[in-house]
Scaffold this active site. Sequence first.
Site, PDB file in Angstrom:
ATOM      1  N   HIS A 401       7.747   1.313 -50.080  1.00 23.47           N
ATOM      2  CA  HIS A 401       8.124  -0.080 -50.353  1.00 23.47           C
ATOM      3  C   HIS A 401       9.629  -0.186 -50.594  1.00 23.47           C
ATOM      4  CE1 HIS A 401       7.566  -4.144 -52.231  1.00 23.47           C
ATOM      5  NE2 HIS A 401       8.632  -3.752 -52.909  1.00 23.47           N
ATOM      6  N   GLU A 402      10.164   0.688 -51.431  1.00 21.19           N
ATOM      7  CA  GLU A 402      11.594   0.634 -51.735  1.00 21.19           C
ATOM      8  C   GLU A 402      12.429   1.039 -50.524  1.00 21.19           C
ATOM      9  OE1 GLU A 402      12.556  -0.757 -54.351  1.00 21.19           O
ATOM     10  OE2 GLU A 402      10.611  -0.792 -55.379  1.00 21.19           O
ATOM     11  N   HIS A 405      13.265  -1.953 -48.545  1.00 21.28           N
ATOM     12  CA  HIS A 405      14.357  -2.713 -49.148  1.00 21.28           C
ATOM     13  C   HIS A 405      15.715  -2.130 -48.744  1.00 21.28           C
ATOM     14  CE1 HIS A 405      11.970  -5.441 -51.416  1.00 21.28           C
ATOM     15  NE2 HIS A 405      11.520  -4.565 -52.300  1.00 21.28           N
ATOM     16  N   GLU A 470       9.703  -9.077 -50.703  1.00 17.26           N
ATOM     17  CA  GLU A 470       8.665  -8.221 -51.284  1.00 17.26           C
ATOM     18  C   GLU A 470       7.452  -8.105 -50.367  1.00 17.26           C
ATOM     19  OE1 GLU A 470       9.008  -6.344 -53.904  1.00 17.26           O
ATOM     20  OE2 GLU A 470      11.034  -7.138 -54.208  1.00 17.26           O
TER      21      GLU A 470
END
Length: 596
Positions: A401-402, A405, A470
Site C-alpha cells: 500500500h505504501e 503512495h 488511499e
Amino acid sequence: MSLGLPSWTDLWLAIGLGIVIGLISEYVGCKSKKAGNRSLLLLSVGGVVCLIYTYPLGSAVLLISFAAYAAIVTMQLTDGRDKYLELKEKVRHLGVEEIAVQRKFSRLAIDVLLTLLVTVGMVLAIIYLPEEQSVLPVINLFILLSIYGKLVERMIIFLTTKVYFVQQEGQLLIVSRNKSKQLPLHELEAVHVESAPDVLKLNHLFVVFTSHEDYTVNLGRVLCLTYPGESIYLTLTETDRWKVRFAQYLPPEQAAAIEERTTLPLWHPALLKRLAGKLYYAVTIKGISAYSALVVLLYQLGVPVWSMMVIILLWWGLNLYFSDRVLAAALDIKEIREGKVYEAAQRIFQQAGLGRVRLYATEAADYNGMAIGMNVGRSMIVLTSATLKLPLKALEGIIAHEAVHVQKRDVLMGQVLRLAGLGLLGGLIALWFDELQTLVVEQTWIVISIVVALIWLFPVYLSLIHQWMEVRADHLGSTYLEGGKAQMAEALRQLAVHQERALDKSLEYSLTSTARENEGSGRLSVLERDKWGWRLLEFQLLLHPPMYWRINTLLTYRQGWGLGLAKRWLVERFKESLPDRLIAGKNSNHKSGAGI
C-alpha cells in the site's frame, strides 16, 4: 483591523472569558457533574449573548471562537479528574506501597525552554506584525492556545504525579491530577531502562507519533514500561529495584534481557544534529513558527507583499524537497536491512519499479505505516515497532500500500493540491477584497456564511484528494501481493483490529470503573458500518475512507483499479453519507462486510 478583525485587547479578553468559564464549570463539576454541565451551558450562553451585544457580528463570531477554544483547552486540563479521585480513594483504603520519586525543576525547565524555542516565531508575529498583517497573528494565537495548554498540562503532571504499587492486585497506580492511570502489570509487554529522559522523544512538539506518556520529574535514570497502545516513562528513586520487581511479570526470557540504553544530553555534540533536525521539523512541519518569523523579518526589511509570498513559496518548496530528511529526524528511524520483512519489501519494491526506496522502523506503540519523501528517489517507507509485530502477510500488504503512495508521488501531489486549494481561496479573497470589506460592514451575515462554508468545504476538498489516493493504493498495491485483494483486505483488517485493541487498552487504563463498563456497551468496531452521522464525517472529512468500506470493496470488486472503481468510490462516498432510509439497496453490499 483588516476585514473587521477585533483588537488584540478584545481577543485577550475573549480568551480570559473562556478560561474563566472553563474553570468555573469544572469547579462546580467537582461537586456535581450535572451542576457543572448546567453552569457550563448557562455561562456559555451568557458569554455568547454578551459578545454579540457588545461587538459587531463579524468580530463577535471570532471572539466567540477564541473564548470557546480557550474554555475547551482549560477543561481538557481536568479531563482526568474522575480517575484521579477514584485512585486517591483506592490508595486510601488499600494496602499500597508508594514508590519514591524526586522532583527536580531542571527537568521541567527543559520542557519550558523547548516550547519557547519552538513558538518564538509565532510570538514575534503577534508582537511585531502590523494591522494589515493581522490574519497571521490571529492564526498563531489559536495554535499557541493549544501548545501552551499542553505545556500547562505537563506542569501539572510534573507537580502532582505520585506512583504506587498494589502488590495484592499486581497493579501500578500513577496518580496525577489530569492524567492518572491504573496499569495491570500482567499486561506489561516490555521493560527497558534509559540513562536519562530523552526529551526529544518525549516532548509532543518533536515527534510524529504521540504514544509516549511522560511522567519523568528529574534528569536521572528512566524506567520505560511498554503497554498496548502506549509506553510509560518514569523517573523513580530506586530504578534498579523496581526494574527487577516489574520484570517478574514478564516472560523469563524477557526478564533476563532487559535493555539498558544511553541517552545523550541535549548539549552533547553528537546530539546537535538530531536536535537541529527535530527543531526544524517542529517549526516548519508541526507548526508555523518558522514561516511566521520569516514574515516578520521580511516585513521589518520592507519587502513588498508580493515578494514575501514568492519567498515563502520558494522556502515551502525547499522544505518539501527535504521533507524526507526532516521527517526522518522527527521519527528517529532505523533502517531495516535484513530479515523476512526486508526480503518481502524488496520483492514488492521490485514489482513496483522502486529501486531506490528503503524500509525503516521507528519506535512507537501505534499500529501504522507511512510513506515519506516528495519523489521516488528521495522516498522511504516507515513502519512502527508495533506494526512490525503483525504477521508477515499483513506487513506485505501494508508495505505494498505504501509503495503505491511512493510510486504515484502521493505525498508531493497531496501537498501541491493542498497549496492549490489555499491559493485559490487566497486569490478569490484578493479579487473580491473591496467587496468583502463592504460586506463586513453592511451584510456581516453574508461574510460569516462564506467563512463557515469555507471552513467545511476545505476539509471536504482535502478528504476527496486523499481518499482517492488511499483507494488507489489499496487496489494497485494488491497487485504486488501473492494473495491479491484478499491479502490486502486481511492486512487492513489486522492493522485495524490491533490498533483498535491497543487504543481500547490505552483508554481503559485511564477510565474510571464506571466509565469502563459503559464504554463497551453499544460501541461498534471500526470494521462495522456505523450510523449515518459517523459515516458522513468519515466519508466527507477524514483523509481515509472508513475501514469497513475499504475491506468490503477489496473483497467484492473484481476488476482492478480504473475508472470503474473510481466512479464506484465517488458514488458510494455520496450514498454512504446519506441517512439509511434514503439509500436504496443498503442491505446488499455493506452488511456483508460489516464483520470483517
